[in-house]
Design a protein around this motif. Structure first.
Motif, PDB file in Angstrom:
ATOM      1  N   VAL A  21       1.921   6.434  -7.002  1.00  0.00           N
ATOM      2  CA  VAL A  21       0.915   7.364  -7.541  1.00  0.00           C
ATOM      3  C   VAL A  21       1.434   8.793  -7.486  1.00  0.00           C
ATOM      4  O   VAL A  21       1.265   9.571  -8.442  1.00  0.00           O
ATOM      5  CB  VAL A  21      -0.414   7.233  -6.762  1.00  0.00           C
ATOM      6  CG1 VAL A  21      -1.361   8.374  -7.120  1.00  0.00           C
ATOM      7  CG2 VAL A  21      -1.072   5.892  -7.067  1.00  0.00           C
ATOM      8  N   LEU A  22       2.070   9.163  -6.372  1.00  0.00           N
ATOM      9  CA  LEU A  22       2.644  10.505  -6.253  1.00  0.00           C
ATOM     10  C   LEU A  22       3.717  10.736  -7.313  1.00  0.00           C
ATOM     11  O   LEU A  22       3.751  11.795  -7.967  1.00  0.00           O
ATOM     12  CB  LEU A  22       3.222  10.693  -4.849  1.00  0.00           C
ATOM     13  CG  LEU A  22       3.893  12.053  -4.571  1.00  0.00           C
ATOM     14  CD1 LEU A  22       2.897  13.190  -4.758  1.00  0.00           C
ATOM     15  CD2 LEU A  22       4.487  12.077  -3.175  1.00  0.00           C
ATOM     16  N   PHE A  49      -0.947  -2.139  -7.350  1.00  0.00           N
ATOM     17  CA  PHE A  49      -2.308  -1.958  -6.829  1.00  0.00           C
ATOM     18  C   PHE A  49      -3.126  -3.229  -7.018  1.00  0.00           C
ATOM     19  O   PHE A  49      -3.889  -3.627  -6.127  1.00  0.00           O
ATOM     20  CB  PHE A  49      -3.000  -0.788  -7.526  1.00  0.00           C
ATOM     21  CG  PHE A  49      -4.473  -0.705  -7.223  1.00  0.00           C
ATOM     22  CD1 PHE A  49      -4.922  -0.220  -6.003  1.00  0.00           C
ATOM     23  CD2 PHE A  49      -5.410  -1.152  -8.150  1.00  0.00           C
ATOM     24  CE1 PHE A  49      -6.280  -0.164  -5.712  1.00  0.00           C
ATOM     25  CE2 PHE A  49      -6.763  -1.097  -7.873  1.00  0.00           C
ATOM     26  CZ  PHE A  49      -7.200  -0.600  -6.644  1.00  0.00           C
ATOM     27  N   VAL A  54       2.307   1.720  -3.432  1.00  0.00           N
ATOM     28  CA  VAL A  54       1.314   2.235  -4.377  1.00  0.00           C
ATOM     29  C   VAL A  54       1.128   3.743  -4.195  1.00  0.00           C
ATOM     30  O   VAL A  54       1.095   4.504  -5.174  1.00  0.00           O
ATOM     31  CB  VAL A  54      -0.038   1.506  -4.199  1.00  0.00           C
ATOM     32  CG1 VAL A  54      -1.130   2.197  -5.010  1.00  0.00           C
ATOM     33  CG2 VAL A  54       0.091   0.050  -4.635  1.00  0.00           C
ATOM     34  N   LEU A  55       1.023   4.190  -2.950  1.00  0.00           N
ATOM     35  CA  LEU A  55       0.853   5.625  -2.687  1.00  0.00           C
ATOM     36  C   LEU A  55       2.057   6.425  -3.186  1.00  0.00           C
ATOM     37  O   LEU A  55       1.890   7.478  -3.820  1.00  0.00           O
ATOM     38  CB  LEU A  55       0.642   5.858  -1.190  1.00  0.00           C
ATOM     39  CG  LEU A  55      -0.694   5.376  -0.619  1.00  0.00           C
ATOM     40  CD1 LEU A  55      -0.721   5.579   0.897  1.00  0.00           C
ATOM     41  CD2 LEU A  55      -1.861   6.110  -1.268  1.00  0.00           C
ATOM     42  N   ILE A  56       3.250   5.936  -2.898  1.00  0.00           N
ATOM     43  CA  ILE A  56       4.457   6.615  -3.380  1.00  0.00           C
ATOM     44  C   ILE A  56       4.500   6.607  -4.908  1.00  0.00           C
ATOM     45  O   ILE A  56       4.856   7.607  -5.548  1.00  0.00           O
ATOM     46  CB  ILE A  56       5.716   5.936  -2.795  1.00  0.00           C
ATOM     47  CG1 ILE A  56       5.764   6.132  -1.278  1.00  0.00           C
ATOM     48  CG2 ILE A  56       6.975   6.500  -3.442  1.00  0.00           C
ATOM     49  CD1 ILE A  56       6.854   5.316  -0.597  1.00  0.00           C
ATOM     50  N   TRP A 106      -2.050  -5.719  -4.382  1.00  0.00           N
ATOM     51  CA  TRP A 106      -2.532  -5.262  -3.070  1.00  0.00           C
ATOM     52  C   TRP A 106      -4.034  -5.501  -2.920  1.00  0.00           C
ATOM     53  O   TRP A 106      -4.494  -6.044  -1.911  1.00  0.00           O
ATOM     54  CB  TRP A 106      -2.207  -3.781  -2.901  1.00  0.00           C
ATOM     55  CG  TRP A 106      -2.750  -3.159  -1.647  1.00  0.00           C
ATOM     56  CD1 TRP A 106      -2.188  -3.169  -0.403  1.00  0.00           C
ATOM     57  CD2 TRP A 106      -3.990  -2.429  -1.511  1.00  0.00           C
ATOM     58  NE1 TRP A 106      -2.984  -2.496   0.499  1.00  0.00           N
ATOM     59  CE2 TRP A 106      -4.101  -2.032  -0.156  1.00  0.00           C
ATOM     60  CE3 TRP A 106      -4.995  -2.074  -2.412  1.00  0.00           C
ATOM     61  CZ2 TRP A 106      -5.180  -1.301   0.316  1.00  0.00           C
ATOM     62  CZ3 TRP A 106      -6.080  -1.351  -1.934  1.00  0.00           C
ATOM     63  CH2 TRP A 106      -6.158  -0.976  -0.587  1.00  0.00           C
ATOM     64  N   GLY A 138       0.811  -1.203   0.000  1.00  0.00           N
ATOM     65  CA  GLY A 138       0.000   0.000   0.000  1.00  0.00           C
ATOM     66  C   GLY A 138       0.847   1.256   0.000  1.00  0.00           C
ATOM     67  O   GLY A 138       0.555   2.223  -0.726  1.00  0.00           O
ATOM     68  N   ALA A 139       1.907   1.247   0.793  1.00  0.00           N
ATOM     69  CA  ALA A 139       2.804   2.401   0.824  1.00  0.00           C
ATOM     70  C   ALA A 139       3.489   2.586  -0.523  1.00  0.00           C
ATOM     71  O   ALA A 139       3.645   3.720  -1.011  1.00  0.00           O
ATOM     72  CB  ALA A 139       3.842   2.214   1.929  1.00  0.00           C
TER      73      ALA A 139
END
Length: 250
Positions: A24-25, A206, A20-22, A209, A17-18
């Motif tokens: 996406v940014l 993603f 994926v967030l990184i 996940w 999850g982390a």
């Protein structure tokens, strides 16, 4: 059942999850501020960084659903049935996102949001509707094994549509607004190509996940149904034993 038992998260999923967030940014920064605009499509070309990875997500989700469906029909494996169901749910997300981003991208590029004569658009919409029907069938209730078998057949029929979508530009070149594959036509270079691959990797992470979480939820639901069934059987046997002892006392 304790809170820990129903928790679908783990160290692995938290790391995913982390990531994926990184990712996406990074994709936002690269897509909007790093990659150059196209000579012809200008800024509209930036939709490719979401649109194409979403399309690849469809392929991954449908391949997983197809394998899970075959394994259910062959082995009657509940594990694979839940895999197929989980992947189909994620496939709906990818398919809807592909249709949406494609329409938004099409307006400045083709001067229209939608063209019913475009084979790729129509076949992708058909796939989306088939997946929605698959999920509706899953939620209809009834015998669990029969429901899984019917859903597996629908899942396999939906998967057959994927190669048609993929090859539609070549097979019906005179009936599509789509260009040929952006990855093979040589028009993507340097930072644009790198950003696209970042998008593909992020969407792949993603998918993994989401699959882990959705599978764990599906497995917990299956266990709860088994517990409810076992409880009902115990209660029914107790009632039958009570009725039998009452008749004997008379």
């Amino acid at each position: 059942m304790s809170a820990d038992a129903v928790n679908t998260g783990s160290r692995t999923t938290r790391l995913l999850g982390a990531a994926v967030l990184i990712g996406v940014l990074a994709l936002i920064l690269l897509g909007f501020f790093g990659a150059p605009e196209d000579d012809e499509q200008r800024d509209a070309v930036r939709m490719i960084f979401v649109h194409l990875p979403s399309a690849f997500g469809i392929y991954a989700a449908m391949a997983t659903t197809a394998v899970g469906s075959v394994m259910w029909l062959w082995k009657r494996s509940r594990w694979w049935d839940i895999v197929a169901h989980s992947s189909a749910e994620i496939g709906v997300i990818f398919c809807g996102l592909t249709l949406f981003t494609g329409s938004v991208w099409g307006r400045p590029t083709w001067n229209t949001y939608w063209d019913w004569g475009d084979v790729r658009l129509v076949t992708t919409l058909i796939l989306f509707l088939m997946l929605v029907g698959y999920l509706a069938l899953r939620s209809a209730g009834g015998d669990e094994n029969a429901m899984a078998t019917r859903a597996a057949v629908v899942g396999l029929l939906a998967a057959v549509n994927v190669p048609i979508i993929n090859r539609s530009v070549e097979w019906w070149s005179n009936r599509t607004l789509h260009q040929k594959s952006s990855l093979t036509d040589g028009n993507l270079e340097d930072l644009t190509l790198f950003t696209l691959f970042v998008g593909i990797v992020v969407w792949a992470l993603f998918f993994v996940w989401a699959m882990i979480h959705r599978f764990r939820i599906g497995w917990l639901e299956h266990q709860l149904r088994d517990i409810d069934l076992e409880t009902a059987l115990i209660q029914r046997r107790a009632e039958a034993a009570t009725e039998s002892s009452g008749e004997e006392s008379r």
